[in-house]
Structures are given as C-alpha cells and as structure tokens.
Design an enzyme around this catalytic site. Structure first.
Site, PDB file in Angstrom:
ATOM      1  N   HIS A 186       0.849  -1.195   0.000  1.00  0.00           N
ATOM      2  CA  HIS A 186       0.000   0.000   0.000  1.00  0.00           C
ATOM      3  C   HIS A 186       0.880   1.238   0.000  1.00  0.00           C
ATOM      4  CE1 HIS A 186       0.471   1.253   4.264  1.00  0.00           C
ATOM      5  NE2 HIS A 186       0.471  -0.041   4.549  1.00  0.00           N
ATOM      6  N   CYS A 201       3.814  -4.301   6.665  1.00  0.00           N
ATOM      7  CA  CYS A 201       3.346  -4.038   5.309  1.00  0.00           C
ATOM      8  C   CYS A 201       4.500  -3.629   4.402  1.00  0.00           C
ATOM      9  CB  CYS A 201       2.286  -2.942   5.310  1.00  0.00           C
ATOM     10  SG  CYS A 201       0.684  -3.480   5.953  1.00  0.00           S
TER      11      CYS A 201
END
Length: 231
Positions: A186, A201
């Site tokens: 992301h 992440c």
C-alpha cells in the site's frame, strides 16, 4: 470466516502505517536542531555520497548537506552526524542503484509462476515479472522493522481495497493489496528510506502503488525473500 479474516486484516494491516506516522510526527522538532561539529564514523563515506570534499572532517557545509539528507528521509536526530543509520540508508541506495534493470539476476524469485510480484527484503526492492520478463520496477519499498518483519515465502493476493481505511486507527492505506494476514502492498506519504521500517506491510510510493494496483489482481502470486538490514 470471511468477515473474521477481513477484520483481522484491517487490524493487522494498519500496523504497516501507524509507526511510520508516529516517526513522521515526532521528527519535526529534529528538523530545527543545530548542526553538530563532530565528525561521524562514516564521515568520508557520507561525504563521497553527497558529493562533498572527502577529507573526513566535519565542516559547516558538510553538516548542512548531511542534515538536509536526514530531514528528507526522516532520519533522527537530524543534526548532521555521519552515523551508522545515515550511512546505512546511503549504502542501501547505492546497492539498489547497482541492481539496474536486472533485479532477479540471482534467480531467487520464481520464473515459473507467470505474473508475480517479487519483494527482496535484503535490498528493499520490489518488482513485477511475468516468467523471466520484467514488467515493472524494480522500485524501492519500505518493509517490516525488527520484531515486525515482513514474512517471507510464496503468497497470493487475497484481498484488494483501493480506498482502504483502518477501522481501528482511522488511518488511510490507499491501494491496499493484502497477501499475508494483515501484510499488504500500500502507499504511504513517507520516504521509502525512512527508518526503521513498517510494522509488516510493504510500503510504496503512490505512483508505484497505483501501478501495482493496475498490474496485479486477486489470486496473483507474491514472493518475499531475503532479510531486511537491521532485522
């Protein structure tokens, strides 16, 4: 089961962004810090990287240049000291640049899976390939810090949410593509070299996250390998 999985992804996925935001907020006072007159242990290497005269001695101009680099990438304290964290970022940049357009030269990312997103934790690089053909990248990424490492192995994208927002922290995670529990690709509005890293992440620039969104789909393979420096 699907709802439980989705809720856990929301809770876990946000950890890739919460700490970086904290770092970004707490780094503001350091930007006003005065320059140090002390030469650091990596003075010559840092001077060379920044195109400064390489003499191993700290000057006002050296300090200003080092401090500007530190502020740009969220390295704290930003006092112009040529320490291990600052040199570590520069050294990683040099290694990333040396890869050129052959990120899978070592053949560690599978070439028998068709379209696949590869993540090299050691070099903090990611790219998309189709067989042995490079489709996009390599691009710098920001992966999990020590204790929250991005997990290695072969995975698949199982959930995509272009406007994902954490219901726990109300933090936006644009162009989220989840591939392992709460770990996802992301975008973030931070330098890809902002230490110490995410909470798992794979952070990307908005440009790269958008491109990954257009290239990948649910069910596509993701392969993560290597070890992030400092973990």
């Amino acid at each position: 089961m699907g709802d439980i999985r989705r809720r856990s992804a929301v809770v876990l996925g946000v950890t890739g962004l919460v700490a970086p935001l904290t770092l970004a907020l707490t780094s503001a006072p350091a930007q006003a810090a005065s320059c140090t007159t002390q030469a650091g242990p990596y003075q010559k290497q840092v001077e060379k990287f920044l195109g400064r005269p390489v003499d191993g001695k700290q000057s006002t101009a050296d300090c200003k240049a080092i401090q500007a680099f530190q502020n740009k990438h969220g390295i704290t304290p930003a006092v112009g000291y040529a320490g291990p964290v600052t040199w570590g970022v520069m050294d990683l940049m040099n290694k990333q640049k040396a890869v050129g357009n052959k990120p899978n030269k070592d053949g560690k990312c599978p070439t028998n899976k068709g379209r696949i997103a590869c993540v090299n934790l050691t070099l903090q690089l990611s790219w998309v390939q189709d067989g042995s053909k490079l489709v996009y990248g390599p691009v710098p990424v920001r992966t999990g810090r020590n204790g929250f490492e991005t997990r290695t192995g072969l995975k698949k994208i199982y959930w995509r949410d272009i406007d994902h927002v954490s219901s726990v922290y109300n933090v936006p995670m644009p162009y989220s593509q989840f591939f392992d529990g709460g770990q996802a690709f992301h975008s973030v509005n931070l330098s890809m070299w902002n230490p110490p890293g995410s909470h798992g992440c794979v952070n990307m620039t908005t440009t790269d996250a958008k491109k990954y969104w257009s290239l990948l789909k649910t069910g596509d393979d993701v392969y993560v390998y290597g070890r992030k420096p400092g973990t």
